[in-house]
Design a protein around this motif. Structure first.
Motif, PDB file in Angstrom:
ATOM      1  N   LEU A 504      40.858  72.878  36.975  1.00  0.00           N
ATOM      2  CA  LEU A 504      40.591  74.160  37.630  1.00  0.00           C
ATOM      3  C   LEU A 504      39.117  74.514  37.599  1.00  0.00           C
ATOM      4  CD1 LEU A 504      42.264  76.485  38.940  1.00  0.00           C
ATOM      5  CD2 LEU A 504      42.285  77.588  36.699  1.00  0.00           C
ATOM      6  N   VAL A 505      38.429  74.171  36.502  1.00  0.00           N
ATOM      7  CA  VAL A 505      37.051  74.615  36.314  1.00  0.00           C
ATOM      8  C   VAL A 505      36.291  73.560  35.512  1.00  0.00           C
ATOM      9  CG1 VAL A 505      37.838  75.974  34.329  1.00  0.00           C
ATOM     10  CG2 VAL A 505      35.621  76.463  35.326  1.00  0.00           C
ATOM     11  N   PRO A 506      35.078  73.191  35.928  1.00  0.00           N
ATOM     12  CA  PRO A 506      34.300  72.181  35.189  1.00  0.00           C
ATOM     13  C   PRO A 506      33.800  72.748  33.859  1.00  0.00           C
ATOM     14  CG  PRO A 506      33.507  72.436  37.458  1.00  0.00           C
ATOM     15  CD  PRO A 506      34.407  73.598  37.172  1.00  0.00           C
ATOM     16  N   LEU A 507      34.157  72.084  32.760  1.00  0.00           N
ATOM     17  CA  LEU A 507      33.804  72.554  31.425  1.00  0.00           C
ATOM     18  C   LEU A 507      33.328  71.401  30.566  1.00  0.00           C
ATOM     19  CD1 LEU A 507      36.893  74.839  30.757  1.00  0.00           C
ATOM     20  CD2 LEU A 507      34.612  75.603  31.396  1.00  0.00           C
ATOM     21  N   GLU A 508      32.519  71.721  29.563  1.00  0.00           N
ATOM     22  CA  GLU A 508      32.040  70.695  28.650  1.00  0.00           C
ATOM     23  C   GLU A 508      33.218  70.016  27.970  1.00  0.00           C
ATOM     24  OE1 GLU A 508      31.918  74.511  26.121  1.00  0.00           O
ATOM     25  OE2 GLU A 508      31.662  73.942  28.217  1.00  0.00           O
ATOM     26  N   GLY A 509      33.066  68.739  27.748  1.00  0.00           N
ATOM     27  CA  GLY A 509      34.147  67.966  27.152  1.00  0.00           C
ATOM     28  C   GLY A 509      35.089  67.374  28.176  1.00  0.00           C
ATOM     29  N   PHE A 510      34.927  67.784  29.448  1.00  0.00           N
ATOM     30  CA  PHE A 510      35.830  67.299  30.501  1.00  0.00           C
ATOM     31  C   PHE A 510      35.019  66.785  31.687  1.00  0.00           C
ATOM     32  CE2 PHE A 510      38.331  70.733  28.413  1.00  0.00           C
ATOM     33  CZ  PHE A 510      39.305  69.932  27.858  1.00  0.00           C
ATOM     34  N   SER A 511      33.942  66.066  31.416  1.00  0.00           N
ATOM     35  CA  SER A 511      33.049  65.645  32.493  1.00  0.00           C
ATOM     36  C   SER A 511      33.667  64.608  33.417  1.00  0.00           C
ATOM     37  CB  SER A 511      31.743  65.101  31.910  1.00  0.00           C
ATOM     38  OG  SER A 511      31.998  63.990  31.070  1.00  0.00           O
ATOM     39  N   ALA A 512      34.814  64.060  33.036  1.00  0.00           N
ATOM     40  CA  ALA A 512      35.430  63.047  33.886  1.00  0.00           C
ATOM     41  C   ALA A 512      35.981  63.634  35.187  1.00  0.00           C
ATOM     42  CB  ALA A 512      36.550  62.334  33.129  1.00  0.00           C
ATOM     43  N   TRP A 513      36.095  64.964  35.273  1.00  0.00           N
ATOM     44  CA  TRP A 513      36.652  65.559  36.480  1.00  0.00           C
ATOM     45  C   TRP A 513      35.600  65.713  37.562  1.00  0.00           C
ATOM     46  CZ3 TRP A 513      41.379  66.385  38.508  1.00  0.00           C
ATOM     47  CH2 TRP A 513      42.468  66.051  37.693  1.00  0.00           C
ATOM     48  N   TRP A 514      35.817  66.627  38.516  1.00  0.00           N
ATOM     49  CA  TRP A 514      35.135  66.558  39.800  1.00  0.00           C
ATOM     50  C   TRP A 514      33.679  67.018  39.811  1.00  0.00           C
ATOM     51  CZ3 TRP A 514      34.130  71.606  41.459  1.00  0.00           C
ATOM     52  CH2 TRP A 514      34.947  72.617  40.925  1.00  0.00           C
ATOM     53  N   ALA A 515      33.183  67.674  38.772  1.00  0.00           N
ATOM     54  CA  ALA A 515      31.779  68.095  38.721  1.00  0.00           C
ATOM     55  C   ALA A 515      31.210  67.750  37.351  1.00  0.00           C
ATOM     56  CB  ALA A 515      31.652  69.581  39.018  1.00  0.00           C
TER      57      ALA A 515
END
Length: 648
Positions: A504-515
């Motif tokens: 839903l939202v780009p956040l630290e620790g989840f850089s593998a997603w879309w941004a």
């Protein structure tokens, strides 16, 4: 109270205390309505891609403080018997079951949690880091204390209403955060407790990590229903009944029913399928095995006489099926500008004929979708309004309309300027959409990519399939080198989406997603450190990071997320989430799905009882997200053989 005959024999021989002394004062009673009284005995044969595969850990929920129930619609007790919080949800008190024991018979206490918190998480040299649920809305670490052996208190400097949802997810100590460790056993390998152990963690850490891994080291105590008996790397893992397991059936009989679990390691998917059809395994979760999909259902049914395996189809809860998303932070500036133009992504979504994918890959199951998180999420089930929000997002750019797609591309200047039949970038440069995916990825993703290529070339967009060495994937993605991701799926999305908000939202620790570079910047957003980065090349920073456009979609998503995650009132929290979804509709799609909530294949031996069927489950099953651990949430410890003697 009753117990397995093999344990009763050990009690009579004086090698075990009576079952009443091994169980906690008030055991966890498995509550599922489909259960029937079981028989003790027999072996359960499973399969995984390797001996270190995470797949089998998804079978055992024993370390979890709190548990998902009813396909994740509810949360119930686990090791924690009860809990309470104040009106603002900033302080949580958890009461554990008195009389819990590790699998070696040593008492379990909250000191085992504090050992993990202070001597592992709190040790800068140790790899364990604070999990999400230990930070407040401001990012500050909670204050964790244990007033006594069965009480744990978590204090935050902001409301932390999502705490129970965090604690219910994963199989702690197996896939998710550890949350506890057997101090009585591990302190002998920890330099803070043993002067004979090197104070240099680089030297001591290797042995400590090996000793604490209960899936490799048979000596390490565990709280799971089965404990490790033997480990043969690359070949086979054998688990045996834990005599101190803290759960019973509704009649007060200690679980598990099955004596042993043997997990075979089979790396080749085709070999695994052949062995499944020959009846070498008793239960197979298609998702966990990584090998069995809907395309195998016909052959599996044809071989049922040999395999004795029933084909069960549970809902995946998946929000996308095989998905596609651009790297919003792609390094090349001209292509990045086009990627960030929502009209470009909307045109590509309208060009994709999802009906063809639904037929070819998902055998006309599930529902076509632009791409969302799970339709089974609590905020989509809250009321009629919630259902409408889901449908608006699902249907936003789902209709296949090549002519509309062409018109949108013409509008934004993506036209065939040189007459070669292929559209160029708005500045006239060559435009190639690259479908990047890890080499060796599964056939359903490759099949979907071939459909994307066909559909996008039909509207004049040159498209190329690009397998990438898997070892290079993460580094290249985080650096903005890869243009797209095409071999993932939104495997579910836990019921409280803000517990796992990365889709839903780009956040630290989840850089593998879309941004990915935006996700890295979120760690310093609205801090003094952000100013230090201004004026530097985003792609040369450590890690590479990009600040959001003021007033742009990512900044708005971050603002709403910060408001929502600390909101104790569930409906007000959902309302904030729905505002975030509106941004995904107006400025998206940031990721593109194909087919949502298609079935997952589950195979169970016809003589294996208490394995739930689709109709037994609250939402027809929910086996997409790893953090709603399937089949652990359905308690395999209650499974039993109707004829145990035939399965030893």
């Amino acid at each position: 109270m009753d117990e397995a005959p093999q344990l009763a024999a050990q009690v009579r021989a004086g090698r075990l205390p009576p079952v009443a002394d091994r169980l906690p004062k008030r055991p966890y009673v498995v509550p599922h309505h489909w259960l029937t009284p079981g028989k003790y005995g027999g072996e359960l044969r499973l399969v995984a891609s390797s001996t270190d595969s995470a797949a089998f850990r998804e079978y055992m929920y024993g370390h979890s403080l709190i548990r998902w129930l009813n396909d994740g619609m509810d949360i119930g007790p686990g090791l924690v018997e009860s809990w309470e919080t104040g009106d603002d949800a900033s302080e949580w008190t958890f009461h554990f079951r008195p009389g819990l024991h590790w699998s070696d018979g040593a008492p379990w206490t909250t000191d085992d949690i504090m050992f993990w918190w202070k001597d592992m998480v709190g040790n800068d040299a140790h790899p364990d880091t604070p999990p999400d649920e230990t930070r407040s809305g401001n990012g500050a670490l909670m204050d964790l204390s244990a007033p006594d052996d069965v009480t744990l208190v978590m204090r935050f400097d902001t409301p932390a209403p999502l705490t129970p949802f965090h604690l219910a997810r994963w199989v702690n100590g197996g896939i998710g955060p550890t949350w506890m460790a057997p101090k009585h056993y591990l302190k002998q390998f920890h330099p803070a407790y043993n002067d004979q152990v090197s104070k240099d963690w680089a030297s001591a850490g290797g042995e400590f990590e090996l000793k604490r891994n209960w899936t490799v080291n048979p000596d390490c105590p565990t709280m799971t229903g089965w404990r490790l008996k033997s480990y043969k790397e690359g070949r086979q893992v054998v688990y045996e009944r834990n005599p101190y397991y803290w759960c019973t059936d509704p009649d007060g009989r200690q679980l598990p029913y099955v004596d042993t679990v043997t997990v075979a390691a089979v790396a080749d998917p085709e070999v695994m399928k052949l062995q499944i059809q020959e009846g070498e395994y008793d239960h197979v979760d298609g998702y966990l095995s990584g090998s069995v999909t809907l395309s195998d259902v016909s052959s599996l049914k044809q071989t049922q006489d040999r395999s004795a395996l029933e084909v069960l189809l549970w809902d995946s809860g998946d929000g996308t099926g095989s998905l596609f998303f651009f790297n919003y932070d792609y390094r090349e500036p001209t292509m990045r500008a086009l990627i960030r133009n929502p009209k470009f992504r909307q045109a590509l979504s309208h060009a994709f004929d999802r009906a063809e994918a639904q037929k070819a890959i998902y055998f006309n199951t599930g529902e076509r979708t632009t791409g969302t998180y799970s339709p089974k999420s609590l905020d989509f089930l809250a009321d009629d309004t919630a259902g409408d929000v889901y449908k608006q997002w699902r249907d936003s750019y789902v209709d296949p309309d090549p002519e509309q797609a062409k018109a949108i591309l013409d509008e934004i200047g993506v036209v065939d300027s040189d007459g070669d039949g292929k559209r160029e970038l708005p500045d006239g440069g060559k435009l190639v959409i690259r479908l990047d995916y890890p080499a060796g990825t599964s056939h359903d993703h490759v099949q979907k990519n071939e459909l994307l290529k066909k559909d996008w070339e039909r509207i004049g967009l040159e498209t190329k399939l690009n397998p990438v060495p898997p070892d290079a994937w993460t580094v290249d993605w985080d650096a903005g080198e890869l243009m797209s991701t095409t071999a993932w799926e939104m495997g579910g999305g836990i019921h409280e989406i803000l517990v796992e908000p990365q889709v839903l939202v780009p956040l630290e620790g989840f850089s593998a997603w879309w941004a990915p570079l935006h996700a890295n910047f979120h760690a310093v957003w609205n801090t003094a450190d952000a100013a230090k980065l201004r004026g530097t090349d985003p792609y040369s920073r450590t890690p590479p990071s990009v600040e959001p456009e003021p007033g742009g979609p990512i900044e708005r998503l971050w603002q709403l997320y910060d408001e929502a995650k600390t909101e104790p009132d569930a409906m007000l929290r959902y309302a904030k989430v729905w505002e975030m979804i509106k941004i995904h509709v107006s400025d998206g799609p940031f990721f593109m799905g194909a087919v949502a909530n298609f079935p997952r294949v589950v195979l169970a031996h016809k003589d294996l009882a208490n394995v739930p069927r689709r109709e037994n489950l609250r939402l027809n099953g929910f086996c997409g997200p790893w953090s709603h651990p399937n089949p652990a949430v359905y308690d395999p410890e209650t499974w039993y053989w109707v004829n145990p003697g035939a399965h030893t």
